[in-house]
Scaffold this active site. Structure first.
Site, short mmCIF file in Angstrom:
data_model
loop_
_atom_site.label_atom_id
_atom_site.label_comp_id
_atom_site.label_asym_id
_atom_site.label_seq_id
_atom_site.Cartn_x
_atom_site.Cartn_y
_atom_site.Cartn_z
N ASP A 1 35.73 42.75 35.92
CA ASP A 1 34.96 41.71 36.60
C ASP A 1 33.90 42.30 37.53
O ASP A 1 33.02 41.57 37.99
CB ASP A 1 35.90 40.82 37.43
CG ASP A 1 36.91 40.08 36.58
OD1 ASP A 1 36.52 39.62 35.49
OD2 ASP A 1 38.07 39.95 37.00
N ASP B 1 39.27 39.61 39.73
CA ASP B 1 40.19 40.57 40.34
C ASP B 1 40.30 41.88 39.61
O ASP B 1 40.97 42.80 40.08
CB ASP B 1 41.59 39.95 40.44
CG ASP B 1 42.27 39.89 39.07
OD1 ASP B 1 41.56 39.70 38.07
OD2 ASP B 1 43.51 40.04 39.01
N ASP C 1 37.24 34.16 36.73
CA ASP C 1 38.00 34.80 35.67
C ASP C 1 39.34 34.07 35.54
O ASP C 1 39.79 33.41 36.49
CB ASP C 1 38.23 36.27 36.01
CG ASP C 1 39.09 36.99 34.99
OD1 ASP C 1 38.80 36.87 33.80
OD2 ASP C 1 40.05 37.65 35.42
#
Length: 832
Positions: free
Chosen positions: A724, A720, A521
């Site tokens: 996600d 995080d 990400d």
């Protein structure tokens, strides 16, 4: 292959086995039976058969009155191998015990593991509210008090590791049995050695000496060696023969043969008689083998205790007291257990932070290396988060407690490491399959050895046949095979914890080695996750400070992260802000209001168009800033374009180096983000990302991971945020940033405490080192048995006249186990 958290995700309802009272996951039950329209689930086939034979008998018995069926058969294992199997029901307030080597063996109360015979150890690690015990070989066996594992008979060990904890209960018990056995067995050994002398002065006293040996060896075999017989019996009852099966067979054969030779020597045929017609007893074999096996157990338990060193070092980080600041301003040192959430604590220079909290007052730097593995101190100021056990530098800090006791990050790390050390790697399934056939094969080889020596051996044929068949049983004990994987896993996971790498289970450790694609990400993973003001540019008739001051004054009423970045940027420039009037948020466009009597609008191009502000002359500059991964906000004052403000989520200083290291590891790096394509491309170009996938929704992230998996890739996903979590769960191995959300960390197999991607490389190195260590251990164990069993059977006797006595066989067996333990402990020195 999925990691174990996905197994938990699909777990069905937990129900009670009506036969034994154990808690059973209905999705992974060993069997089920429908009675009078009600479906019942069972932890084992044995329980199912008992219930089917007489349902009313068990339906009228409360689970608390039932006895654990683990004493009779092995409980069902859930799919995937790592999720906990049926757990014994615990009364309120009672603790559970589990086997450290087989987590699926779990029960209320102590005992020994029915799979491997190791003692159960209590569940959990300090800080904890209660002590639980589990089996070192079966971590799934959990009990609330010391005892023996119902699967293997081994003594349970405390699962709650304390800083000042000494040797385990099993180690103490084995050591006591060893010393008693050594004291009583030494005279028996001396008598046997004297008999080898050409002019043995004791030969004329053979009869009385045999009775004396019987008297001394009986307590050695049946008290000192009783745990081995107990575990062997359990292994037979559970149809899971192991090392103790072979030990009990060998020692039992030597003892009872010697007993018969002493009590009724006339019963033996000529094949058992030595020169002079006497029948030689082998009490020395039974005694010495028992004592040597006990010594090996003590040394092994002592070495295995060193695997908890990482947890003890973590526990040693926490301070014992905290300095609480009272409402009246007075300060007092109090025990850490008395600190409550919301308390104000003073952390003086050089002291350890007692709890997780936020800095209220003061500035300093903290050494967080003991938690994150990173050596550089971290600056702290009002608003900064602090973590328990980190060391304060030269400044004084006033900290507000947010997490105390078992809720602190340190406590969570200790729990996670402890639980992970007791999980099983998928490679162990192969070992289990081999072990299932190994012991029966050894028994067959032992029988063939007896037959061969009886027919073709040297005189006395039957005596040699007995000794060599016993030697085969002893030397082939598969204890080294059983220790090969769990020992390496325990040490490897502990080593990772010391470097800020928290590994949830052994499967994650194994899969990480094979991952070839890393999906990351952007926000909070590649970047800091905290937008920062970068620059303000003014149109004609305005200054840059005017633009920033008016935008910040307007944004003071907003809680948006971009607004906070603008306000903080103005405060850092010490600009004087004023109160905005008529503040209003315009969905999808920006905010409007009045500042210093002027109508101000801050947002995107659509908002500028609504207020008649012309930005056509500034479009190229806007696109340029966006190509640099900046978010651009436009400002209009009284319908006139006044300037623009750039805010950027800066790339972490360590990210570029981490990407280079990952490429060197042969991993393909893919950025997966919900940000705009232009911003994502800018970050990707800056870092050298292999592939960029932007403007994806949270649910599309997991779909992207599935697509990569369909292409044959083994995917690791790093993120995080809550968004996600689905992708982290979908990937073969999920990697969460420790700076992110709890949901992300729960969904991941690996957590990086510091949130530094370089730790992924260290985790990969740890995974490779651990798996290499496991393969080395398995080679040592298999090679030892391949070489030693034929030698013990006597295949070299025709060529070299070489035979191995049961005594030396027990020495060799113990050394094989210690070699595996010692090789595993080398992981503690691995460079990451």
């Amino acid at each position: 292959m999925r990691h174990s958290h996905s197994d938990h995700r699909h777990s069905e309802q937990s129900v009670f086995d009506p036969v034994c009272g154990m808690t059973v996951d209905s999705a992974h039950a060993a069997g089920d039976f429908t009675h009078e329209g009600q479906r019942y689930f069972f932890c084992s086939v044995s329980c199912q058969k008992k219930f089917a034979a007489d349902p009313k008998r068990y339906l009228h018995t409360s689970p608390d009155e039932a006895h654990s069926c683990c004493h009779e058969t092995e409980p069902a294992k859930p799919a995937g191998g790592n999720a906990p199997a049926p757990v014994a029901r615990s009364k309120a307030g009672n603790d559970q015990y589990t086997c450290p080597m087989h987590p699926e063996v779990r029960q209320v109360g102590p005992g020994t593991c029915p799979k491997c015979g190791m003692g159960l150890e209590p569940v959990g690690h300090a800080p904890a509210t209660k002590v639980e015990f589990v089996c070192p070989m079966h971590p799934e066996v959990v009990s609330d008090h010391p005892g023996s594992c119902p699967k293997c008979g081994m003594a349970l060990e405390p699962r709650t590791i304390e800083l000042d904890s000494g040797p385990s209960h099993e180690q103490t018990d084995m050591a006591r049995r060893f010393w008693v056995g050594l004291l009583l067995g030494f005279p028996v050994f001396v008598v046997a050695m004297m008999d080898m002398l050409p002019n043995n002065p004791l030969r004329h006293y053979a009869g009385p000496l045999n009775w004396a040996q019987l008297l001394l060896s009986t307590p050695v075999v049946f008290w000192c060696g009783w745990p081995f017989f107990e575990r062997a019996w359990l292994s037979v009852r559970n149809i899971s023969p192991d090392m103790f099966t072979l030990i009990a067979l060998g020692v039992g054969a030597a003892y009872f043969y010697s007993l018969a030779a002493t009590v009724a020597p006339w019963m033996f045929p000529e094949g058992f008689r030595h020169m002079g017609g006497s029948v030689m007893p082998y009490f020395d074999t039974a005694v010495v083998v028992t004592v040597l096996i006990l010594l090996g157990q003590v040394l092994e338990l002592k070495a295995r205790g060193q695997t908890s060193g990482a947890i003890k070092r973590l526990l040693g980080l926490a301070p014992k007291t905290a300095r609480r600041v009272n409402v009246d301003g007075s300060e007092i040192d109090v025990p850490l257990g008395e600190i409550q959430v919301g308390d104000s604590l003073r952390v003086r220079p050089g002291e350890k932070v007692p709890v997780d909290g936020v800095v209220v007052e003061g500035r300093s730097t903290l050494d967080e290396s003991m938690i994150s593995g990173e050596p550089l101190p971290v600056e702290k100021e009002p608003g900064s988060k602090v973590v328990a056990a980190t060391i304060n530098g030269t400044g004084s800090l006033l900290v507000k407690a947010e997490k105390v006791g078992g809720d602190t990050l340190l406590a969570q790390i200790v729990r996670m490491v402890g639980e992970a050390q007791r999980t099983r790697a998928p490679i162990e399934q192969t070992v289990d399959q081999v072990s299932r056939y190994f012991v029966p094969a050894v028994v067959i080889v032992s029988i063939l050895t007896f037959v061969a020596w009886s027919l073709w051996g040297v005189e006395p044929k039957l005596a040699h046949a007995l000794v060599n068949s016993v030697a085969v049983l002893i030397i082939a004990c598969p204890c080294a095979l059983g220790l090969a994987t769990p020992m390496a896993v325990m040490v490897g996971i502990g080593r990772g914890a010391e470097n800020g790498i928290l590994i949830k289970n052994a499967e994650a450790l194994e899969v990480l080695e094979r991952a070839d694609t890393l999906v990351v990400d952007k926000t909070g993973t590649l970047t800091e996750g905290k937008p920062r003001f970068t620059e303000a540019e003014a149109a004609e008739g305005f200054s840059a400070d005017d633009v920033l001051r008016m935008a910040a004054s307007l944004e003071r009423g907003s809680e948006h992260p971009l607004a906070a970045a603008i306000v903080k940027g103005a405060e850092e420039k010490k600009l004087k802000l004023t109160e905005a009037q008529n503040f209003q948020s315009v969905t999808g466009k920006g905010v409007i209001g009045s500042v210093e009597g002027r109508k101000v609008a801050l947002g995107n191009a659509a908002l500028m168009s609504d207020h008649g502000a012309n930005i056509s002359g500034h479009q190229s500059r806007i696109d340029e800033l966006r190509s640099e991964a900046q978010t651009v906000m436009l400002l209009a004052v009284d319908g006139r374009f006044a300037g623009l403000i750039g805010v950027a989520d800066r790339v972490k200083e360590t990210t570029a180096e981490a990407i280079r290291m990952l490429h060197a590891e042969g991993m393909r790096v893919i950025m997966l983000t919900g940000d705009s394509q232009r911003t994502a491309d800018a970050v990707g170009r800056q870092l050298g990302i292999d592939e960029i996938i932007a403007e994806v929704l949270p649910e599309q992230k997991s779909e992207t991971v599935r697509r990569l998996q369909a292409e044959g890739r083994i995917v690791a996903m790093a993120g995080d945020g809550i968004n996600d979590a689905p992708a982290l769960a979908q990937a073969e191995i999920g990697i969460a940033m420790g700076t992110g959300t709890d949901v992300a960390m729960e969904s991941a197999g690996v957590t990086l405490v510091k949130g530094d991607l370089r730790a992924i490389v260290r985790a990969r190195r740890l995974s490779r080192a651990t798996m290499a260590n496991i393969r080395q251990n398995l080679f040592l164990a298999f090679f030892y048995n391949v070489v030693s069993v034929p030698v013990a059977a006597g295949v070299l006797y025709p060529l070299l006249g070489l035979l191995i006595s049961p005594v030396w066989a027990s020495v060799a067996m113990s050394l094989s186990s210690l070699s595996v333990v010692g090789n595993s402990l080398r992981l503690r020195k691995t460079t990451l």
